[in-house]
Design a protein around this motif. Structure first.
Motif, PDB file in Angstrom:
ATOM      1  N   LYS A 201       0.893  -1.114   0.227  1.00 48.49           N
ATOM      2  CA  LYS A 201      -0.098   0.351   0.245  1.00 48.49           C
ATOM      3  C   LYS A 201       1.067   1.182  -0.333  1.00 48.49           C
ATOM      4  N   GLU A 202       1.762   1.164   0.339  1.00 41.42           N
ATOM      5  CA  GLU A 202       2.872   2.764   1.138  1.00 41.42           C
ATOM      6  C   GLU A 202       3.360   2.426  -0.218  1.00 41.42           C
ATOM      7  N   LEU A 203       4.321   1.610  -1.084  1.00 48.13           N
ATOM      8  CA  LEU A 203       4.646   1.856  -2.389  1.00 48.13           C
ATOM      9  C   LEU A 203       3.926   1.836  -3.414  1.00 48.13           C
ATOM     10  N   ILE A 204       1.962   1.273  -3.707  1.00 44.30           N
ATOM     11  CA  ILE A 204       1.111   2.097  -4.665  1.00 44.30           C
ATOM     12  C   ILE A 204       1.034   3.895  -4.111  1.00 44.30           C
ATOM     13  N   LEU A 205       0.967   3.928  -3.202  1.00 45.67           N
ATOM     14  CA  LEU A 205       1.098   5.500  -2.210  1.00 45.67           C
ATOM     15  C   LEU A 205       1.895   6.684  -3.272  1.00 45.67           C
ATOM     16  N   LYS A 206       3.426   5.922  -2.959  1.00 44.20           N
ATOM     17  CA  LYS A 206       4.166   7.068  -3.110  1.00 44.20           C
ATOM     18  C   LYS A 206       4.751   7.015  -4.235  1.00 44.20           C
ATOM     19  N   TYR A 207       4.294   6.151  -5.133  1.00 40.14           N
ATOM     20  CA  TYR A 207       4.474   6.285  -6.426  1.00 40.14           C
ATOM     21  C   TYR A 207       3.038   6.589  -7.734  1.00 40.14           C
ATOM     22  N   ASP A 208       2.652   6.641  -6.427  1.00 43.06           N
ATOM     23  CA  ASP A 208       1.045   7.717  -7.604  1.00 43.06           C
ATOM     24  C   ASP A 208       0.469   6.893  -8.226  1.00 43.06           C
ATOM     25  N   LEU A 209       0.522   5.193  -7.984  1.00 41.92           N
ATOM     26  CA  LEU A 209      -0.120   4.672  -8.723  1.00 41.92           C
ATOM     27  C   LEU A 209      -1.153   4.158  -8.040  1.00 41.92           C
ATOM     28  N   MET A 210      -2.161   4.181  -7.560  1.00 43.57           N
ATOM     29  CA  MET A 210      -3.322   4.714  -7.163  1.00 43.57           C
ATOM     30  C   MET A 210      -3.124   5.478  -6.707  1.00 43.57           C
ATOM     31  N   THR A 211      -5.024   6.199  -5.951  1.00 43.15           N
ATOM     32  CA  THR A 211      -5.438   6.843  -4.595  1.00 43.15           C
ATOM     33  C   THR A 211      -5.464   5.766  -4.024  1.00 43.15           C
ATOM     34  N   ASP A 212      -5.969   6.601  -2.682  1.00 41.72           N
ATOM     35  CA  ASP A 212      -5.781   5.786  -1.197  1.00 41.72           C
ATOM     36  C   ASP A 212      -7.340   5.355  -1.573  1.00 41.72           C
ATOM     37  N   ASN A 213      -7.952   4.007  -1.801  1.00 42.59           N
ATOM     38  CA  ASN A 213      -8.682   4.076  -1.937  1.00 42.59           C
ATOM     39  C   ASN A 213      -9.461   2.440  -2.447  1.00 42.59           C
ATOM     40  N   LEU A 214     -10.328   1.939  -2.856  1.00 44.44           N
ATOM     41  CA  LEU A 214     -10.764   0.360  -2.621  1.00 44.44           C
ATOM     42  C   LEU A 214     -10.201  -0.449  -3.683  1.00 44.44           C
ATOM     43  N   PRO A 215      -9.605   0.488  -5.150  1.00 42.57           N
ATOM     44  CA  PRO A 215      -8.430  -0.220  -5.922  1.00 42.57           C
ATOM     45  C   PRO A 215      -7.036  -0.841  -5.366  1.00 42.57           C
ATOM     46  N   CYS A 216      -6.916   0.056  -4.541  1.00 42.48           N
ATOM     47  CA  CYS A 216      -5.450   0.220  -3.502  1.00 42.48           C
ATOM     48  C   CYS A 216      -5.179  -1.084  -2.481  1.00 42.48           C
ATOM     49  N   HIS A 217      -6.675  -0.866  -1.855  1.00 40.04           N
ATOM     50  CA  HIS A 217      -6.482  -1.981  -0.997  1.00 40.04           C
ATOM     51  C   HIS A 217      -6.540  -3.391  -1.219  1.00 40.04           C
ATOM     52  N   PHE A 218      -7.842  -3.421  -2.214  1.00 41.24           N
ATOM     53  CA  PHE A 218      -8.011  -4.467  -3.293  1.00 41.24           C
ATOM     54  C   PHE A 218      -6.539  -5.163  -3.488  1.00 41.24           C
ATOM     55  N   THR A 219      -5.596  -4.283  -4.185  1.00 43.72           N
ATOM     56  CA  THR A 219      -4.299  -5.231  -5.095  1.00 43.72           C
ATOM     57  C   THR A 219      -3.439  -5.138  -3.489  1.00 43.72           C
ATOM     58  N   ALA A 220      -3.217  -4.346  -2.295  1.00 46.93           N
ATOM     59  CA  ALA A 220      -2.210  -4.325  -1.567  1.00 46.93           C
ATOM     60  C   ALA A 220      -2.718  -6.333  -0.373  1.00 46.93           C
ATOM     61  N   ALA A 221      -4.239  -6.035  -0.606  1.00 43.45           N
ATOM     62  CA  ALA A 221      -4.660  -7.312   0.320  1.00 43.45           C
ATOM     63  C   ALA A 221      -4.579  -8.130  -1.023  1.00 43.45           C
ATOM     64  N   PHE A 222      -4.989  -8.593  -1.808  1.00 40.42           N
ATOM     65  CA  PHE A 222      -4.236  -9.598  -2.595  1.00 40.42           C
ATOM     66  C   PHE A 222      -2.800  -9.756  -2.606  1.00 40.42           C
TER      67      PHE A 222
END
Length: 309
Positions: A201-222
């Protein structure tokens, strides 16, 4: 004056504690049949002296579910659900809800936490949670493992009956059976699950791949679910076998491990891998997505309650 938005507020420890337990219960309700199938596959191959162990042969995730529904009824997929929900409310609240607080404890209040600090926090809350929830875990596994006999009899008739029967027949320490392998398992699971989710989740947000929302949480959880299954499966199988064993079947968790290795080979430690992955992957997705939404909702409600105007 800068106005702080509700979504910018940091959730309190109490919100995280309650939110983690609630989210874990919701995830358990949805994924419990997969967990039951995993347990049945993991104990398959045990000594035939164990009640019902040779009555049914299970093949694959959905084959196991199909066999259980056909021979025991659909309700058998939810054997041990009450104990499972009891477990999650006491267990997930500690291991997940207190994870951020433990990170701050190890960093002395700093928001910057390295990988070692995160691993230490995950191990600590995972081990702490076992102290609260071990009896509920033992009862859950026993319920999931029991097979309805031809005459309709069961090993345990209810959750309360299971607690009482285990305590009467095996002593109070029977409710804490498998405590050490469970502490080991949950330290590993917590590290793999929470630290992986945290870092992805931290890496996704750091590199602006996604916003801190459902798709980001879904990807990190998987990703967290997949990593956790690979790392924790061997310990999980030993834990399940040992907790479900009759009196005297195994002398210790180490004896259980060696017996499995000698009688069934190394592959036995990854029995039930697919249901484990399906269950952990789906459980992580439901739990983390729900947890994030509960935290936001409760934090927003708390702020409006404190500052209604």
């Amino acid at each position: 004056m800068v106005v702080v938005k509700p979504t910018d507020m940091v959730p309190s420890a109490g919100i995280k504690f309650f939110g983690a337990g609630t989210a874990a219960c919701i995830a358990d309700l949805i994924t419990f049949p997969l967990d039951t199938a995993k347990v049945r596959l993991q104990i398959q191959g045990e000594s035939h002296n164990v009640e019902g162990s040779s009555a049914v042969k299970y093949r694959g995730v959905f084959g196991t579910i199909n066999t259980m529904v056909r021979t025991e009824g659909a309700r058998s997929l939810y054997n041990g659900l009450v104990a499972g929900l009891q477990r999650q409310m006491s267990f997930a609240s500690v291991r997940i809800g207190l994870y951020d607080s433990m990170k701050q404890f190890y960093t002395r209040g700093s928001e910057s936490a390295g990988i070692v600090t995160r691993l230490m926090a995950g191990c600590t809350t995972g081990a702490m949670a076992v102290a609260f929830a071990q009896p509920t875990d033992v009862v859950k596994v026993r319920f999931q493992a029991q097979v309805r006999l031809a005459d309709g009899e069961r090993r345990y008739n209810s959750t309360l009956d299971a607690y009482k029967t285990i305590a009467r027949d095996e002593g109070v320490k029977g409710l804490w059976k498998g405590c050490m392998p469970n502490i080991t398992r949950n330290a590993i699971v917590n590290c793999a699950e929470l630290v992986t989710y945290d870092m992805i989740k931290e890496l996704i947000l750091k590199y602006d791949l996604m916003t801190d929302n459902l798709p980001c949480h879904f990807t990190a959880a998987f990703g967290a679910g997949f990593c956790t299954t690979i790392v924790a499966s061997p310990v999980d199988v030993v834990k399940t076998r040992f907790m479900n064993s009759g009196t005297g079947q195994y002398t210790s968790a180490v004896n259980c491990t060696l017996t499995m290795l000698r009688n069934e080979g190394p592959a036995a430690f990854y029995k039930g891998f697919m249901p484990s992955f399906l269950r952990l992957g789906s459980w992580n997705i439901v739990m983390f997505v729900t947890y994030e939404q509960i935290k936001r909702g409760m934090t927003r409600t708390q702020q409006y309650w404190e500052s209604p105007f």
